[in-house]
Design a protein around this motif. Sequence first.
Motif, PDB file in Angstrom:
ATOM      1  N   THR A   2       0.842  -1.184   0.000  1.00 22.95           N
ATOM      2  CA  THR A   2       0.000   0.000   0.000  1.00 22.95           C
ATOM      3  C   THR A   2       0.882   1.242   0.000  1.00 22.95           C
ATOM      4  O   THR A   2       1.815   1.341   0.788  1.00 22.95           O
ATOM      5  N   THR A   3       0.568   2.170  -0.884  1.00 26.51           N
ATOM      6  CA  THR A   3       1.284   3.440  -0.928  1.00 26.51           C
ATOM      7  C   THR A   3       0.393   4.512  -0.329  1.00 26.51           C
ATOM      8  O   THR A   3      -0.774   4.627  -0.687  1.00 26.51           O
ATOM      9  N   LYS A   4       0.965   5.273   0.596  1.00 28.36           N
ATOM     10  CA  LYS A   4       0.215   6.330   1.272  1.00 28.36           C
ATOM     11  C   LYS A   4       0.878   7.684   1.048  1.00 28.36           C
ATOM     12  O   LYS A   4       2.084   7.769   0.839  1.00 28.36           O
ATOM     13  N   VAL A   5       0.067   8.725   1.121  1.00 25.02           N
ATOM     14  CA  VAL A   5       0.507  10.103   0.923  1.00 25.02           C
ATOM     15  C   VAL A   5       0.510  10.832   2.260  1.00 25.02           C
ATOM     16  O   VAL A   5      -0.429  10.707   3.046  1.00 25.02           O
ATOM     17  N   THR A   6       1.562  11.593   2.482  1.00 21.18           N
ATOM     18  CA  THR A   6       1.613  12.525   3.599  1.00 21.18           C
ATOM     19  C   THR A   6       1.855  13.904   3.008  1.00 21.18           C
ATOM     20  O   THR A   6       2.714  14.065   2.133  1.00 21.18           O
ATOM     21  N   LEU A   7       1.086  14.897   3.459  1.00 17.61           N
ATOM     22  CA  LEU A   7       1.227  16.266   2.972  1.00 17.61           C
ATOM     23  C   LEU A   7       1.693  17.174   4.103  1.00 17.61           C
ATOM     24  O   LEU A   7       1.207  17.078   5.217  1.00 17.61           O
ATOM     25  N   ASP A   8       2.617  18.072   3.790  1.00 17.82           N
ATOM     26  CA  ASP A   8       3.043  19.099   4.743  1.00 17.82           C
ATOM     27  C   ASP A   8       2.310  20.383   4.343  1.00 17.82           C
ATOM     28  O   ASP A   8       2.808  21.198   3.565  1.00 17.82           O
ATOM     29  N   MET A   9       1.113  20.538   4.868  1.00 15.06           N
ATOM     30  CA  MET A   9       0.231  21.626   4.461  1.00 15.06           C
ATOM     31  C   MET A   9       0.815  23.014   4.734  1.00 15.06           C
ATOM     32  O   MET A   9       0.490  23.965   4.032  1.00 15.06           O
ATOM     33  N   GLU A  10       1.657  23.138   5.722  1.00 15.69           N
ATOM     34  CA  GLU A  10       2.241  24.441   6.041  1.00 15.69           C
ATOM     35  C   GLU A  10       3.167  24.942   4.942  1.00 15.69           C
ATOM     36  O   GLU A  10       3.366  26.143   4.803  1.00 15.69           O
ATOM     37  N   LYS A  11       3.724  24.024   4.140  1.00 13.10           N
ATOM     38  CA  LYS A  11       4.643  24.401   3.078  1.00 13.10           C
ATOM     39  C   LYS A  11       3.963  24.634   1.730  1.00 13.10           C
ATOM     40  O   LYS A  11       4.546  25.218   0.836  1.00 13.10           O
TER      41      LYS A  11
END
Length: 66
Positions: A2-11
């Motif tokens: 399984t491939t998952k996404v993490t986002l750094d919303m502050e950037k």
Amino acid sequence: MTTKVTLDMEKCCGYGICAEICPSVFKLDDQGFVYVDSNVVPEGEVDAAQEAADACPELVIDLHTS
């Protein structure tokens, strides 16, 4: 796997390149910032999601496989 996404919303600066490359995974909110409906990348979209992550000028997107 399984491939998952993490986002750094502050950037996120709202370039929208990720949504152009892989609109099935990456969406833009009303202000033009990225979000995902699900942090799991569909199997057929992993390459496009990785391309989108690599194209992000602010390096906001991280993909990880487990």
